[in-house]
Scaffold this motif. Structure first.
Motif, mmCIF file in Angstrom:
data_model
loop_
_atom_site.group_PDB
_atom_site.id
_atom_site.type_symbol
_atom_site.label_atom_id
_atom_site.label_comp_id
_atom_site.label_asym_id
_atom_site.label_seq_id
_atom_site.Cartn_x
_atom_site.Cartn_y
_atom_site.Cartn_z
ATOM 1 N N CYS A 42 -53.732 9.746 -19.607
ATOM 2 C CA CYS A 42 -54.747 9.979 -20.636
ATOM 3 C C CYS A 42 -55.366 8.658 -21.076
ATOM 4 N N ASP A 43 -56.636 8.699 -21.434
ATOM 5 C CA ASP A 43 -57.339 7.507 -21.907
ATOM 6 C C ASP A 43 -56.729 6.988 -23.206
ATOM 7 N N GLN B 296 -54.292 11.936 -26.908
ATOM 8 C CA GLN B 296 -54.753 13.135 -26.203
ATOM 9 C C GLN B 296 -53.620 14.126 -25.947
ATOM 10 N N VAL B 297 -52.369 13.698 -26.075
ATOM 11 C CA VAL B 297 -51.256 14.631 -25.883
ATOM 12 C C VAL B 297 -50.578 14.960 -27.219
ATOM 13 N N ARG B 298 -51.229 14.646 -28.333
ATOM 14 C CA ARG B 298 -50.621 14.891 -29.644
ATOM 15 C C ARG B 298 -50.463 16.370 -29.974
ATOM 16 N N GLN B 299 -51.171 17.247 -29.260
ATOM 17 C CA GLN B 299 -51.065 18.676 -29.546
ATOM 18 C C GLN B 299 -49.824 19.297 -28.894
ATOM 19 N N PHE B 300 -49.056 18.509 -28.142
ATOM 20 C CA PHE B 300 -47.813 19.005 -27.556
ATOM 21 C C PHE B 300 -46.675 18.787 -28.543
ATOM 22 N N VAL C 265 -48.262 5.350 -22.871
ATOM 23 C CA VAL C 265 -49.313 6.239 -22.360
ATOM 24 C C VAL C 265 -48.815 7.682 -22.325
ATOM 25 N N GLY C 266 -49.757 8.589 -22.417
ATOM 26 C CA GLY C 266 -49.497 9.997 -22.208
ATOM 27 C C GLY C 266 -49.925 10.369 -20.800
ATOM 28 N N GLU D 107 -48.943 23.312 -17.359
ATOM 29 C CA GLU D 107 -49.099 21.924 -17.746
ATOM 30 C C GLU D 107 -47.879 21.451 -18.510
ATOM 31 N N ARG D 108 -47.693 20.163 -18.464
ATOM 32 C CA ARG D 108 -46.604 19.523 -19.185
ATOM 33 C C ARG D 108 -47.062 18.112 -19.485
ATOM 34 N N ALA D 109 -46.656 17.575 -20.590
ATOM 35 C CA ALA D 109 -47.039 16.216 -20.940
ATOM 36 C C ALA D 109 -45.790 15.368 -21.138
#
Length: 113
Positions: A57-58, A62-66, A5-6, A16-18
């Motif tokens: 994140c669902d 959704q965190v691939r842009q990091f 999971v993200g 923000e941080r992922a």
């Protein structure tokens, strides 16, 4: 909830941080235990400020842009291929240090191209 999971961490200043982490460690559907454990790790923003809120994140995408997302995903995939993976993963539910070591911190959000 997915196996990987993200988690998106934020604070009042908008930092923000992922992170990527193992899902389903505590509960198959309730994300709150994972959020609580990630927040206990005291991860800081890239600006050095405390992050106080978290959201699972669902979809891990959704965190691939990091930055370093794909490297992190490959790291988790390599761990899943290990013969003792399920035994090690079971330890994460009980051991805070093992859980914190399993977190994969992502870099800053990439600017749209």
């Amino acid at each position: 909830m997915e196996d990987i999971v993200g988690v998106l961490l934020t604070n009042e200043q908008g930092d923000e941080r992922a992170v990527l982490c193992w899902g389903r460690v505590h509960d198959a559907v309730d994300p709150q235990p994972i959020i609580d454990r990630v927040l206990r790790a005291r991860i800081r923003s890239h600006e050095g400020r405390a992050l106080t809120e978290g959201q699972v994140c669902d979809d891990v995408g959704q965190v691939r842009q990091f930055q370093y997302f794909f490297e992190g995903l490959m790291s988790f995939a390599a761990q899943m291929a290990h013969p003792k993976f399920h035994r090690r993963r079971g330890k994460l539910a009980k051991d805070d240090l093992a859980f914190e070591k399993s977190l994969y911190l992502l870099g800053p959000r990439r600017s749209p191209a």
